[in-house]
Scaffold this motif. Structure first.
Motif, PDB file in Angstrom:
ATOM      1  N   ALA A   4       0.828  -1.202   0.000  1.00 44.74           N
ATOM      2  CA  ALA A   4       0.000   0.000   0.000  1.00 44.74           C
ATOM      3  C   ALA A   4       0.866   1.257   0.000  1.00 44.74           C
ATOM      4  O   ALA A   4       0.548   2.258  -0.645  1.00 44.74           O
ATOM      5  N   HIS A   5       1.984   1.191   0.706  1.00 44.07           N
ATOM      6  CA  HIS A   5       2.865   2.361   0.818  1.00 44.07           C
ATOM      7  C   HIS A   5       3.654   2.598  -0.463  1.00 44.07           C
ATOM      8  O   HIS A   5       3.711   3.728  -0.979  1.00 44.07           O
ATOM      9  N   LEU A   6       4.257   1.544  -1.040  1.00 39.82           N
ATOM     10  CA  LEU A   6       5.165   1.704  -2.170  1.00 39.82           C
ATOM     11  C   LEU A   6       4.447   1.864  -3.509  1.00 39.82           C
ATOM     12  O   LEU A   6       4.948   2.543  -4.408  1.00 39.82           O
ATOM     13  N   LEU A   7       3.277   1.228  -3.643  1.00 38.92           N
ATOM     14  CA  LEU A   7       2.610   1.242  -4.938  1.00 38.92           C
ATOM     15  C   LEU A   7       1.581   2.362  -5.059  1.00 38.92           C
ATOM     16  O   LEU A   7       1.090   2.635  -6.154  1.00 38.92           O
ATOM     17  N   GLY A   8       1.226   2.963  -3.940  1.00 36.35           N
ATOM     18  CA  GLY A   8       0.354   4.133  -3.976  1.00 36.35           C
ATOM     19  C   GLY A   8      -1.040   3.866  -4.483  1.00 36.35           C
ATOM     20  O   GLY A   8      -1.658   4.731  -5.113  1.00 36.35           O
ATOM     21  N   CYS A   9      -1.559   2.672  -4.241  1.00 38.46           N
ATOM     22  CA  CYS A   9      -2.917   2.338  -4.693  1.00 38.46           C
ATOM     23  C   CYS A   9      -3.585   1.463  -3.646  1.00 38.46           C
ATOM     24  O   CYS A   9      -2.961   1.041  -2.672  1.00 38.46           O
ATOM     25  N   LYS A  10      -4.873   1.218  -3.859  1.00 39.93           N
ATOM     26  CA  LYS A  10      -5.598   0.344  -2.938  1.00 39.93           C
ATOM     27  C   LYS A  10      -5.102  -1.094  -3.067  1.00 39.93           C
ATOM     28  O   LYS A  10      -4.708  -1.536  -4.149  1.00 39.93           O
ATOM     29  N   LEU A  11      -5.162  -1.806  -1.948  1.00 44.18           N
ATOM     30  CA  LEU A  11      -4.836  -3.233  -1.917  1.00 44.18           C
ATOM     31  C   LEU A  11      -6.098  -4.003  -1.570  1.00 44.18           C
ATOM     32  O   LEU A  11      -6.867  -3.586  -0.696  1.00 44.18           O
ATOM     33  N   GLN A  12      -6.317  -5.111  -2.265  1.00 44.59           N
ATOM     34  CA  GLN A  12      -7.462  -5.968  -1.975  1.00 44.59           C
ATOM     35  C   GLN A  12      -6.983  -7.402  -1.835  1.00 44.59           C
ATOM     36  O   GLN A  12      -6.325  -7.929  -2.733  1.00 44.59           O
ATOM     37  N   GLN A  13      -7.275  -8.015  -0.697  1.00 45.72           N
ATOM     38  CA  GLN A  13      -6.930  -9.419  -0.523  1.00 45.72           C
ATOM     39  C   GLN A  13      -8.061 -10.295  -1.060  1.00 45.72           C
ATOM     40  O   GLN A  13      -9.253 -10.003  -0.876  1.00 45.72           O
ATOM     41  N   VAL A  14      -7.666 -11.371  -1.753  1.00 45.91           N
ATOM     42  CA  VAL A  14      -8.613 -12.301  -2.354  1.00 45.91           C
ATOM     43  C   VAL A  14      -8.241 -13.709  -1.908  1.00 45.91           C
ATOM     44  O   VAL A  14      -7.104 -14.138  -2.075  1.00 45.91           O
ATOM     45  N   PHE A  15      -9.197 -14.400  -1.338  1.00 41.61           N
ATOM     46  CA  PHE A  15      -8.992 -15.794  -0.942  1.00 41.61           C
ATOM     47  C   PHE A  15     -10.104 -16.617  -1.573  1.00 41.61           C
ATOM     48  O   PHE A  15     -11.272 -16.466  -1.230  1.00 41.61           O
ATOM     49  N   GLY A  16      -9.721 -17.443  -2.533  1.00 35.93           N
ATOM     50  CA  GLY A  16     -10.733 -18.228  -3.226  1.00 35.93           C
ATOM     51  C   GLY A  16     -10.195 -19.557  -3.680  1.00 35.93           C
ATOM     52  O   GLY A  16      -9.056 -19.918  -3.423  1.00 35.93           O
ATOM     53  N   MET A  17     -11.030 -20.275  -4.390  1.00 35.99           N
ATOM     54  CA  MET A  17     -10.675 -21.602  -4.884  1.00 35.99           C
ATOM     55  C   MET A  17     -11.433 -21.857  -6.173  1.00 35.99           C
ATOM     56  O   MET A  17     -12.549 -21.346  -6.365  1.00 35.99           O
ATOM     57  N   ALA A  18     -10.818 -22.619  -7.061  1.00 32.87           N
ATOM     58  CA  ALA A  18     -11.458 -22.904  -8.348  1.00 32.87           C
ATOM     59  C   ALA A  18     -12.748 -23.694  -8.173  1.00 32.87           C
ATOM     60  O   ALA A  18     -13.608 -23.689  -9.048  1.00 32.87           O
ATOM     61  N   GLU A  19     -12.893 -24.363  -7.026  1.00 32.13           N
ATOM     62  CA  GLU A  19     -14.129 -25.091  -6.738  1.00 32.13           C
ATOM     63  C   GLU A  19     -15.297 -24.167  -6.461  1.00 32.13           C
ATOM     64  O   GLU A  19     -16.452 -24.615  -6.483  1.00 32.13           O
ATOM     65  N   GLY A  20     -15.018 -22.891  -6.173  1.00 32.75           N
ATOM     66  CA  GLY A  20     -16.131 -21.976  -5.951  1.00 32.75           C
ATOM     67  C   GLY A  20     -15.806 -20.799  -5.058  1.00 32.75           C
ATOM     68  O   GLY A  20     -15.400 -19.744  -5.531  1.00 32.75           O
ATOM     69  N   LEU A  21     -15.988 -20.952  -3.757  1.00 37.30           N
ATOM     70  CA  LEU A  21     -15.965 -19.860  -2.784  1.00 37.30           C
ATOM     71  C   LEU A  21     -14.876 -18.820  -3.058  1.00 37.30           C
ATOM     72  O   LEU A  21     -13.710 -19.163  -3.241  1.00 37.30           O
ATOM     73  N   VAL A  22     -15.286 -17.542  -3.065  1.00 38.58           N
ATOM     74  CA  VAL A  22     -14.347 -16.431  -3.193  1.00 38.58           C
ATOM     75  C   VAL A  22     -14.640 -15.426  -2.073  1.00 38.58           C
ATOM     76  O   VAL A  22     -15.794 -15.062  -1.843  1.00 38.58           O
ATOM     77  N   ASN A  23     -13.572 -15.004  -1.415  1.00 35.68           N
ATOM     78  CA  ASN A  23     -13.651 -13.990  -0.360  1.00 35.68           C
ATOM     79  C   ASN A  23     -12.847 -12.765  -0.792  1.00 35.68           C
ATOM     80  O   ASN A  23     -11.762 -12.900  -1.357  1.00 35.68           O
ATOM     81  N   TYR A  24     -13.384 -11.588  -0.502  1.00 40.11           N
ATOM     82  CA  TYR A  24     -12.688 -10.338  -0.805  1.00 40.11           C
ATOM     83  C   TYR A  24     -12.676  -9.444   0.427  1.00 40.11           C
ATOM     84  O   TYR A  24     -13.667  -9.382   1.168  1.00 40.11           O
ATOM     85  N   THR A  25     -11.568  -8.719   0.613  1.00 38.49           N
ATOM     86  CA  THR A  25     -11.679  -7.519   1.429  1.00 38.49           C
ATOM     87  C   THR A  25     -12.368  -6.482   0.544  1.00 38.49           C
ATOM     88  O   THR A  25     -12.206  -6.483  -0.674  1.00 38.49           O
ATOM     89  N   ARG A  26     -13.169  -5.625   1.149  1.00 38.66           N
ATOM     90  CA  ARG A  26     -13.922  -4.641   0.381  1.00 38.66           C
ATOM     91  C   ARG A  26     -13.098  -3.375   0.161  1.00 38.66           C
ATOM     92  O   ARG A  26     -12.184  -3.059   0.928  1.00 38.66           O
ATOM     93  N   LEU A  27     -13.445  -2.635  -0.881  1.00 41.31           N
ATOM     94  CA  LEU A  27     -12.652  -1.468  -1.256  1.00 41.31           C
ATOM     95  C   LEU A  27     -12.716  -0.362  -0.216  1.00 41.31           C
ATOM     96  O   LEU A  27     -11.832   0.502  -0.177  1.00 41.31           O
ATOM     97  N   ASP A  28     -13.754  -0.372   0.619  1.00 36.88           N
ATOM     98  CA  ASP A  28     -13.863   0.649   1.669  1.00 36.88           C
ATOM     99  C   ASP A  28     -13.541   0.089   3.044  1.00 36.88           C
ATOM    100  O   ASP A  28     -13.858   0.710   4.061  1.00 36.88           O
ATOM    101  N   ASP A  29     -12.896  -1.077   3.095  1.00 39.85           N
ATOM    102  CA  ASP A  29     -12.548  -1.684   4.387  1.00 39.85           C
ATOM    103  C   ASP A  29     -11.474  -0.882   5.108  1.00 39.85           C
ATOM    104  O   ASP A  29     -10.673  -0.153   4.493  1.00 39.85           O
ATOM    105  N   SER A  30     -11.420  -1.080   6.415  1.00 44.25           N
ATOM    106  CA  SER A  30     -10.379  -0.461   7.232  1.00 44.25           C
ATOM    107  C   SER A  30      -9.027  -1.115   6.935  1.00 44.25           C
ATOM    108  O   SER A  30      -8.952  -2.222   6.375  1.00 44.25           O
ATOM    109  N   GLU A  31      -7.947  -0.443   7.315  1.00 42.88           N
ATOM    110  CA  GLU A  31      -6.609  -1.020   7.143  1.00 42.88           C
ATOM    111  C   GLU A  31      -6.485  -2.338   7.894  1.00 42.88           C
ATOM    112  O   GLU A  31      -5.826  -3.265   7.419  1.00 42.88           O
ATOM    113  N   GLU A  32      -7.121  -2.433   9.047  1.00 40.78           N
ATOM    114  CA  GLU A  32      -7.052  -3.679   9.827  1.00 40.78           C
ATOM    115  C   GLU A  32      -7.572  -4.856   9.011  1.00 40.78           C
ATOM    116  O   GLU A  32      -6.955  -5.919   8.971  1.00 40.78           O
ATOM    117  N   HIS A  33      -8.702  -4.666   8.345  1.00 38.31           N
ATOM    118  CA  HIS A  33      -9.264  -5.754   7.540  1.00 38.31           C
ATOM    119  C   HIS A  33      -8.385  -6.067   6.336  1.00 38.31           C
ATOM    120  O   HIS A  33      -8.151  -7.233   6.002  1.00 38.31           O
TER     121      HIS A  33
END
Length: 541
Positions: free
Chosen positions: A323-352
């Motif tokens: 976040a510091h070096l690239l100067g843009c938003k960061l979004q974490q993605v945890f998913g699997m080709a079998e289906g389930l996808v999780n995202y941090t949201r674009l308006d989430d806190s830094e903690e999330h």
């Protein structure tokens, strides 16, 4: 020909997903048809020497679909596809969707072993590959496949010198001799690849309905639109850069996909500047390379607004640096080709964003975190992840024995991940139950490599384990017991290459033991081996 068999959602669930508007009865090709109608001249994809508008992409894919139909291919047929990060990959994908042909999209890094395994499972009538891949520079492997799969009667090769074999020739207009149409939306559209822990690759049947919902919901969360300029730096056939939201999310939104041959900064940074890329997706090992190079090329990255990171767990320190070096938003993605996808949201806190791997994207994603007896654990406690929902499969393709292990009686998929779910619903990935190595986002099944090493006449025993690595997240170490004390790792790597194993699956390190340690029940004690290598690495650092 009959349609592809697969494990369906129970009708009560299917009806619920239709009523909720998740499943809309549309084929995956519809997004392209609509964009070609509303903005035909807008650039859809830039890759290598090719730049295709939505009209170009729609026209070329329709022409290919027509030519395949004229050959007698259509609904119920299957294809094996292996192309690199090039615009032709999307022409082929949409053509097969239009023609009702279900493909397996192999990664360009896959080799003989993987392609033979995929072909044996789906029995393809169509092979689409590239002369640029070492397997296809000559005709020997094509001949081997046609002997193995008598059904394989059509072969198209990217950049082949002969017009009748050259893939690009089939993009030209053809006489309409036979009609063609997509498979019904509730049927299998294509197969994704599992990064599972077993030696035999498992294929994941994805329907138009479930996959299109996954793409559409991802677009809503990640806010893709016509101004999106998406850099596809990861292998384009991967689930992550294909659908989360990936290239399909871009096409659904009417934006532009820019293809890079690899995720390295030398390839990606000039493309970002030239094409004004504003979003991309990386695995942590690629992100690490970007962070090292970013300070030297700040002008190239000005247009970037969002970087998604997934495929392996992102360490908190690396997330903060990004976040510091690239100067843009960061979004974490945890998913699997079998289906389930999780995202941090674009308006989430830094903690999330820095500390979690996001929350499920659908209101109907069902999550259970359980102990060894599959009893729910308390919020915040570590347990095994189980899930089901409107875009999570109910079974692998033609794998009844494995499905009995991978899914419970209620249809929950046992993902093999160890997670804790916070009281706010966000997931934190802790590790894995499966015997699998995650090497920079590429999944390696330990059993597969072990079985191949055991085929060497001088190897008596072998155990492949993960080794922590700062750049890749994990690398692999093969502990071997040998009949020949002079046997070198370089010899074993050459042996594995000779068997057709993909390079990323080759062990990074070999260690020799007189005997492998065993648990009380006689199984190889890999936990002890992991502790052993960790101690070794600590001493040498």
């Amino acid at each position: 020909m009959s349609l592809v068999p697969f494990t369906r959602w129970p009708e009560a669930f299917a009806e619920r997903y239709r009523r909720a508007g998740y499943w809309r009865g549309e084929p995956l090709s519809q997004m392209l048809i609509e964009q070609a109608s509303t903005q035909p001249d807008t650039v859809a994809v830039v890759g290598g020497r090719s730049s295709l508008s939505y009209a170009d992409l729609d026209r070329a894919s329709t022409n290919l679909a027509q030519r395949l139909a004229n050959r007698g291919l259509g609904q119920g047929d299957r294809a094996l596809v292996q192309l690199s990060n090039q615009a032709e990959l999307y022409v082929v994908f949409f053509a097969l969707m239009k023609a009702g042909i279900a493909p397996v999209n192999a990664l360009f890094s896959h080799n003989r072993l993987e392609l033979v395994a995929y072909a044996a499972q789906v029995r393809p009538r169509l092979l689409i590959a590239s002369r640029a891949h070492s397997l296809f520079t000559e005709d020997a492997f094509v001949e081997e496949l046609t002997e193995l799969i008598p059904e394989l009667d059509t072969v198209l090769l990217n950049d082949d010198p002969h017009p009748e074999l050259r893939l690009q020739s089939w993009f030209e207009q053809a006489t309409a001799l036979r009609s063609f149409s997509p498979t019904p939306a509730g049927e299998v559209a294509f197969f994704q690849l599992s990064g599972g822990s077993t030696g035999t690759p498992k294929l994941i049947p994805r329907t138009h309905d479930d996959y299109l919902y996954s793409v559409r919901r991802s677009v809503e969360i990640c806010q893709f639109d016509r101004d999106t300029r998406y850099l596809c730096a990861l292998p384009a056939a991967h689930n992550f850069p294909l659908s989360s939201p990936g290239a399909l999310g871009v096409f659904l939104s009417g934006g532009r996909v820019v293809l890079s041959p690899d995720p390295g900064p030398a390839s990606c940074f000039p493309l970002i500047a030239q094409q004004q890329v504003n979003v991309t997706a990386l695995v942590p090992s690629a992100l690490a390379m970007w962070l090292q190079a970013a300070s030297s090329h700040p002008e190239d990255l000005v247009s970037l607004q969002l970087i998604q990171v997934g495929g392996a767990k992102l360490p908190e320190a690396q997330a903060r640096r990004a976040a510091h070096l690239l100067g843009c938003k960061l979004q974490q993605v945890f998913g699997m080709a079998e289906g389930l996808v999780n995202y941090t949201r674009l308006d989430d806190s830094e903690e999330h964003v820095y500390l979690t791997q996001g929350q499920p994207m659908s209101p109907d994603d069902e999550i259970k975190v359980v102990d060894r007896e599959e009893r729910p654990v308390a919020a915040g406690e570590v347990g095994a992840l189980m899930t089901r929902g409107p875009y999570t499969i109910r079974g692998y393709f033609q794998s009844p024995e494995h499905n009995a292990i991978a899914f419970d009686a209620d249809g929950f998929y046992r993902s093999g991940d160890l997670v804790c779910q916070r009281p706010d619903g966000y997931l934190v990935v802790v590790g894995r139950i499966k015997d699998q190595i995650n090497r920079g986002g590429e999944k390696i099944a330990a059993e597969e490599v072990e079985n191949l090493l055991m085929a060497h006449p001088d190897v008596a025993q072998v155990a492949l384990i993960s080794v922590p690595d700062q750049a890749m997240g994990e690398k692999s170490c093969a502990y071997i017991v040998t009949h020949d004390p002079s046997l070198k790792g370089i010899v074993l790597r050459k042996f594995l290459r000779g068997l057709g194993l993909a390079d990323y699956k080759l062990p990074d390190r070999f260690e020799r033991l007189d005997a492998l340690p065993l648990t009380a029940v006689g199984k190889v004690d890999k936990n002890l081996l992991r502790r052993r290598i960790a101690e070794q690495l600590t001493v040498t650092e």
